[in-house]
Design an enzyme around this catalytic site. Structure first.
Site, PDB file in Angstrom:
ATOM      1  N   GLU A  59     -39.025  14.260 -14.680  1.00 29.08           N
ATOM      2  CA  GLU A  59     -39.342  15.049 -13.610  1.00 29.08           C
ATOM      3  C   GLU A  59     -38.276  16.029 -12.996  1.00 29.08           C
ATOM      4  O   GLU A  59     -38.514  17.068 -12.780  1.00 29.08           O
ATOM      5  CB  GLU A  59     -40.038  14.202 -12.477  1.00 29.08           C
ATOM      6  CG  GLU A  59     -41.162  13.615 -13.058  1.00 29.08           C
ATOM      7  CD  GLU A  59     -41.065  12.313 -13.868  1.00 29.08           C
ATOM      8  OE1 GLU A  59     -41.936  11.867 -14.380  1.00 29.08           O
ATOM      9  OE2 GLU A  59     -40.114  11.830 -13.915  1.00 29.08           O
ATOM     10  N   HIS A 128     -48.382   4.512  -8.066  1.00 29.06           N
ATOM     11  CA  HIS A 128     -49.492   5.482  -8.510  1.00 29.06           C
ATOM     12  C   HIS A 128     -50.251   5.837  -7.128  1.00 29.06           C
ATOM     13  O   HIS A 128     -51.575   6.339  -7.503  1.00 29.06           O
ATOM     14  CB  HIS A 128     -50.423   5.013  -9.459  1.00 29.06           C
ATOM     15  CG  HIS A 128     -49.633   4.824 -10.952  1.00 29.06           C
ATOM     16  ND1 HIS A 128     -49.086   3.579 -11.239  1.00 29.06           N
ATOM     17  CD2 HIS A 128     -49.641   5.565 -12.036  1.00 29.06           C
ATOM     18  CE1 HIS A 128     -48.611   3.610 -12.335  1.00 29.06           C
ATOM     19  NE2 HIS A 128     -48.884   4.939 -12.728  1.00 29.06           N
TER      20      HIS A 128
END
Length: 336
Positions: A59, A128
């Site tokens: 990321e 998540h």
């Protein structure tokens, strides 16, 4: 035409890839696979590997490359697969993207959009399901956008891609396919049954920094965004209170004028968000309402939020602000 939020986001990227050759879409699994939620499905096939492509699982690298591309003159729209994964890129966003225009005295800027699904509701567990919006609103130079319906999702995403400064675009994945009532872990109904699903196929924008009054009322102002807009609607029905509901849509820039106008009219305010309570964005909203509307308030401001705990996978439906807790807050301020 009727679209759910995933289709509306896909349409926005399709429109901008076709409209502007400087727009690119990339991230983990967004190319051939079409994204974990299929928001980028078909874009690589239509625009090729150079316009829509997969990246390694990194990321920090995704965002760093996007910053460089933006400084060069491109307009990258990148996906971080889940908001929980964005932290390795946080330094790039805070120290580089947010400051580039100021540090370079306007010689360079970072016109990048970072899309990422956020929030719970899919039983994704602690890694998540997080709602980190308050972290980004603390950073000068970043814009933070959260849609609550397909029409706004498309218009806000197009406006974000055209924005010359970096935008964090948080997508409430719990309502990708349809809004929830807060009582059950399934959509009330498909988006096709809601007016907000009537999404034009072509180009249009929804301006950043403008809240939407989704319900007009005189008793209490409810400030919400994302999934919580739908919870607020259900709560107002359950409580049988004439609530005015504002969908903030963008947290930064924030439509302070719309908030102040509404709270001065109703004299009461309830703030609803899914993130944890302490230092959540609701605290900033509460302070702003207090500063601007003190002499108009008829009762203390109420916040309805998630718990101050790590994300409770087994109890996530209790963790969420639902109509029951939100309606109780509305009744409480009405008694003040």
């Amino acid at each position: 035409m009727p679209m759910n939020m995933i289709q509306a986001l896909n349409s926005a990227m399709d429109v901008m890839l076709d409209r502007d050759p400087n727009v690119l879409v990339f991230g983990e699994d967004v190319g051939f696979f079409g994204g974990v939620f299929r928001a980028t499905e078909g874009l690589q096939k239509k625009y090729g590997l150079k316009r829509c492509f997969d990246t390694p699982i990194g990321e920090g690298g995704i965002v760093a490359v996007a910053i460089g591309m933006g400084a060069y003159g491109l307009r990258p729209c990148v996906e971080i697969q889940f908001a929980d994964y964005i932290y390795p890129a946080f330094d790039q966003l805070v120290s580089e993207a947010a400051r580039l225009r100021y540090r370079s005295a306007g010689d360079f800027w970072a016109p990048l959009t970072v899309r990422t699904p956020y929030g719970g509701g899919i039983f994704g567990g602690q890694t998540h399901s997080q709602s980190p919006e308050a972290l980004f609103t603390h950073v000068a130079g970043l814009k933070t956008v959260i849609p609550s319906n397909p029409y706004d999702a498309k218009g806000l995403l197009i406006a974000s891609i055209e924005e010359d400064d970096p935008v964090i675009f948080l997508e409430p994945k719990r309502i990708y396919n349809g809004p929830f009532d807060g009582h059950h872990n399934k959509p009330v109904s498909p988006w096709a049954n809601f007016p907000e699903s009537n999404v034009p196929e072509g180009y249009y924008t929804v301006p950043l920094g403008k809240a939407a009054r989704v319900r007009e009322g005189k008793d209490v102002t409810v400030l919400a965004y994302g999934t919580m807009v739908h919870v607020a609607k259900a709560a107002a029905d359950d409580a049988k209170i004439d609530a005015e509901i504002l969908d903030l849509r963008t947290l930064l820039p924030l439509d302070i004028d719309a908030i102040v106008e509404s709270v001065k009219k109703t004299g009461r305010c309830v703030i609803v968000h899914e993130a944890t309570r302490t230092s959540g964005f609701g605290a900033e909203l509460s302070a702003l309402v207090q500063e601007n509307c003190f002499y108009h308030l008829e009762a203390p401001i109420e916040r309805v939020t998630g718990w101050d705990t790590p994300y409770p996978h087994a109890f996530e439906w209790d963790y969420f602000p639902g109509p029951k807790r939100t309606a109780a807050a509305m009744r409480k301020v009405m008694e003040g």
